[in-house]
Design an enzyme around this catalytic site. Structure first.
Site, PDB file in Angstrom:
ATOM      1  CG  ASP A 182       1.563   3.799   4.394  1.00 43.38           C
ATOM      2  OD1 ASP A 182       0.457   3.833   4.616  1.00 43.38           O
ATOM      3  OD2 ASP A 182       2.364   2.929   4.321  1.00 43.38           O
ATOM      4  CG  ASP A 226      -0.285  -0.137   2.489  1.00 44.01           C
ATOM      5  OD1 ASP A 226       0.848   0.374   2.665  1.00 44.01           O
ATOM      6  OD2 ASP A 226      -0.864  -0.906   3.340  1.00 44.01           O
ATOM      7  CG  ASP A 241       8.115   1.597  12.623  1.00 41.02           C
ATOM      8  OD1 ASP A 241       8.630   2.211  11.411  1.00 41.02           O
ATOM      9  OD2 ASP A 241       7.492   0.694  12.414  1.00 41.02           O
TER      10      ASP A 241
HETATM   11  P1  ATP Z   1       3.708  -2.664   5.395  1.00 41.78           P
HETATM   12  O1  ATP Z   1       2.455  -1.554   4.904  1.00 41.78           O
HETATM   13  O2  ATP Z   1       4.371  -3.087   4.020  1.00 41.78           O
HETATM   14  O3  ATP Z   1       3.241  -3.724   6.048  1.00 41.78           O
HETATM   15  P2  ATP Z   1       4.720  -0.104   6.344  1.00 41.78           P
HETATM   16  O4  ATP Z   1       6.253   0.190   6.629  1.00 41.78           O
HETATM   17  O5  ATP Z   1       4.002   0.761   5.123  1.00 41.78           O
HETATM   18  O6  ATP Z   1       4.701  -1.617   5.759  1.00 41.78           O
HETATM   19  P3  ATP Z   1       2.540   0.595   7.937  1.00 41.78           P
HETATM   20  O7  ATP Z   1       1.835  -0.121   9.044  1.00 41.78           O
HETATM   21  O8  ATP Z   1       1.812   0.722   6.751  1.00 41.78           O
HETATM   22  O9  ATP Z   1       3.721   0.055   7.691  1.00 41.78           O
HETATM   23  O10 ATP Z   1       2.871   2.216   8.318  1.00 41.78           O
HETATM   24  C1  ATP Z   1       3.464   3.109   7.395  1.00 41.78           C
HETATM   25  C2  ATP Z   1       4.312   3.766   8.122  1.00 41.78           C
HETATM   26  O11 ATP Z   1       3.979   4.283   9.535  1.00 41.78           O
HETATM   27  C3  ATP Z   1       5.836   3.054   8.480  1.00 41.78           C
HETATM   28  O12 ATP Z   1       6.490   2.710   7.467  1.00 41.78           O
HETATM   29  C4  ATP Z   1       6.410   3.731   9.771  1.00 41.78           C
HETATM   30  O13 ATP Z   1       7.056   4.808   9.017  1.00 41.78           O
HETATM   31  C5  ATP Z   1       5.051   4.285  10.395  1.00 41.78           C
HETATM   32  N1  ATP Z   1       4.820   3.517  11.292  1.00 41.78           N
HETATM   33  C6  ATP Z   1       3.598   2.808  11.341  1.00 41.78           C
HETATM   34  N2  ATP Z   1       3.302   2.058  12.638  1.00 41.78           N
HETATM   35  C7  ATP Z   1       4.294   2.709  13.523  1.00 41.78           C
HETATM   36  C8  ATP Z   1       4.728   2.512  14.812  1.00 41.78           C
HETATM   37  N3  ATP Z   1       4.022   1.624  15.501  1.00 41.78           N
HETATM   38  N4  ATP Z   1       5.537   3.257  15.301  1.00 41.78           N
HETATM   39  C9  ATP Z   1       6.203   4.245  14.546  1.00 41.78           C
HETATM   40  N5  ATP Z   1       5.975   4.309  13.167  1.00 41.78           N
HETATM   41  C10 ATP Z   1       4.930   3.628  12.700  1.00 41.78           C
HETATM   42 MG    MG Z   2       2.162   0.765   4.520  1.00 38.54          MG
END
Ligand code: ATP
Ligand code: MG
Length: 455
Positions: free
Chosen positions: A69, A67, A153
């Site tokens: 963001d 996805d 994170d």
């Molecule tokens: P994927 O969508 O592939 O699972 P992602 O890294 O995009 O991985 P998401 O859960 O969509 O993960 O979150 C988007 C972004 O928001 C992350 O890359 C991170 O920068 C931030 N993020 C998400 N959850 C947290 C958290 N618990 N603490 C700090 N930052 C976070």
């Molecule tokens: Mg994501």
């Protein structure tokens, strides 16, 4: 953050590191149309707009992002006023969802620091809140892009792709960690885990998904802090369960979660059984169920979390039923439902399984008994059960692990489904050990009056 990264490389790097468009592989070609629409609308309205997180990270790794963001300096209200299809969600972490049918683009306003904001703004109680364990219960203080990067994170998740100049802005040496294939928390790992213990699960998830190693400083505090997961609301744990186990990497996540003592916080009953007498059988069974799920997902086939949840809890449930039958006068059926209620309510304390998945889990379990009863019209009725397929698939898995009668029963059902009506009748009559035939055997054992021989 600056200090950590500088210490690591022994040079004084100025952040952000800017990677110009001709030196990276992130391109608008690979970004979804909807994400581009949102980025451009924000930009044209005078706001900063960046693609951030998994989208940038995955494209740098040559993986198709799950996805997209977006991060911006527009507040949630300003975002809402720009998009008709916008929903503001989340209390703990307020976000805007821009909805395009089934596709949702998540837009987050840059997060700021908590302490500095609390000095400036006495009303911050509404926007920021911490628990006694240091957990952030609310994180709605807005800030600048570099503050936002520090609140993310892992270093590999703090890369920002600008729609204004197509550069990547790297605030935590994430590009280097992508090259080194390292999962590294930004800031002090213990503080960051205390703020949000789910980051421990995320470290594992990214390590398996991206085939990376968790750095020593990021990995080592997990063992001591894993109990903090008990403070996470069960509904959020269900979301994390889905990301860990319904993602094509369930087996790898299971193994790594167990190594870090994290699995017991997702499935305490299962972990307990994995330490017990039937550990080997249970482990083989859940690993088989997970590898089947992984294979289906990796082949774009549908899966339901209910099947895997039913598999995790099946042997613990069976043990509970047996214990109840030994220690009470309950009928087999009452013992089954009493055990089922106990197991489900214990499990719900860690992971809140939505009702729509609880019902099929129960169906799968109930079917294990029904599949055993084949006399008279029962086999036909079972065949028409709306969840027959799931129950039968479950029996096949059990057969692979248990062998013996269970494997025989699974084979019987495989043949029964393909048999002609005549053959089906014969199969039912020939059922060994069914309740009907046992009764017949018992009857025959009774002494009988000799009958006149039939003519
Ligand atoms: P994927 O969508 O592939 O699972 P992602 O890294 O995009 O991985 P998401 O859960 O969509 O993960 O979150 C988007 C972004 O928001 C992350 O890359 C991170 O920068 C931030 N993020 C998400 N959850 C947290 C958290 N618990 N603490 C700090 N930052 C976070
Ligand atoms: Mg994501």
């Amino acid at each position: 953050m600056k200090k950590d990264a500088a210490e690591r490389s022994n040079t004084s790097t100025d952040f952000p590191i800017v990677i110009p468009r001709d030196q990276h592989s992130v391109s608008r070609k690979y970004i979804s149309e909807n994400a581009l629409k949102v980025l451009y609308r924000l930009q044209k309205s005078g706001f900063d707009a960046y693609l951030v997180g998994g989208g940038v990270r995955d494209m740098l790794l040559g993986i198709k992002p799950k996805d997209f963001d977006i991060a911006t300096n527009a507040t949630p209200e300003q975002i809402k006023s720009l998009f008709r299809n916008c929903r503001l969600i989340g209390r703990r972490f307020r976000l805007a969802h821009i909805v395009f049918g089934r596709d949702i683009i998540e837009v987050a306003t840059f997060r700021g620091h908590h302490d500095s904001a609390s000095d400036k703004d006495k009303s911050c109680k509404k926007t920021s809140k911490q628990s006694e364990h240091g957990m952030l219960l609310r994180d709605n203080i807005y800030g600048s892009i570099d503050e936002d990067a520090e609140r993310r994170d892992f270093t590999i998740n703090a890369l920002y792709y600008s729609i204004a100049d197509f550069n990547i802005y790297d605030f935590a040496d994430g590009v280097e960690d992508i090259k080194q294939r390292t999962i590294r928390l930004i800031g002090d790992p213990e503080t960051r885990y205390r703020e949000d213990p789910v980051r421990m699960l995320r470290a594992v998830r990214f390590a398996t998904k991206l085939d990376m190693t968790i750095s020593e400083e990021t990995a080592s505090p997990i063992y001591a802090l894993s109990d903090l997961l008990a403070n996470i609301p069960p509904a959020r744990m269900f979301e994390e369960f889905l990301k860990l186990f319904i993602s094509g990497k369930a087996v790898a996540n299971f193994n790594m979660l167990r190594e870090f003592n994290l699995f017991e916080h997702l499935f305490p009953i299962v972990e307990q059984a994995l330490q017990g007498e039937q550990a080997a059988q249970l482990e083989q069974f859940v690993v088989l169920a997970m590898s089947n799920t992984d294979e289906r997902i990796n082949n774009d086939l549908r899966v339901t979390p209910a099947f895997l949840l039913a598999a995790f809890l099946w042997y613990p449930l069976s043990q509970r039923i047996a214990a109840l039958r030994d220690s009470t006068q309950l009928t087999p059926q009452d013992a089954f439902f009493a055990a089922l209620n106990e197991v489900m309510s214990e499990q719900q304390r860690s992971i809140a399984v939505p009702k729509r998945f609880q019902a099929p889990m129960k169906d799968i379990w109930v079917l294990q008994d029904k599949l055993n009863r084949r006399e008279g019209k029962k086999a036909y009725k079972t065949l028409e059960h709306p969840k027959f397929r799931a129950g039968y698939d479950f029996l096949l898995l059990r057969g692979e692990i248990e062998g013996g009668d269970t494997a025989q029963l699974a084979k019987w059902w495989t043949e029964f489904q393909e048999a002609s009506p005549e053959l089906q009748q014969m199969m039912i009559k020939a059922v060994p050990n069914s309740r009907g035939s046992r009764r017949t055997v018992r009857k025959r054992r009774k002494p009988r009056k000799p009958k006149a021989p039939a003519q």
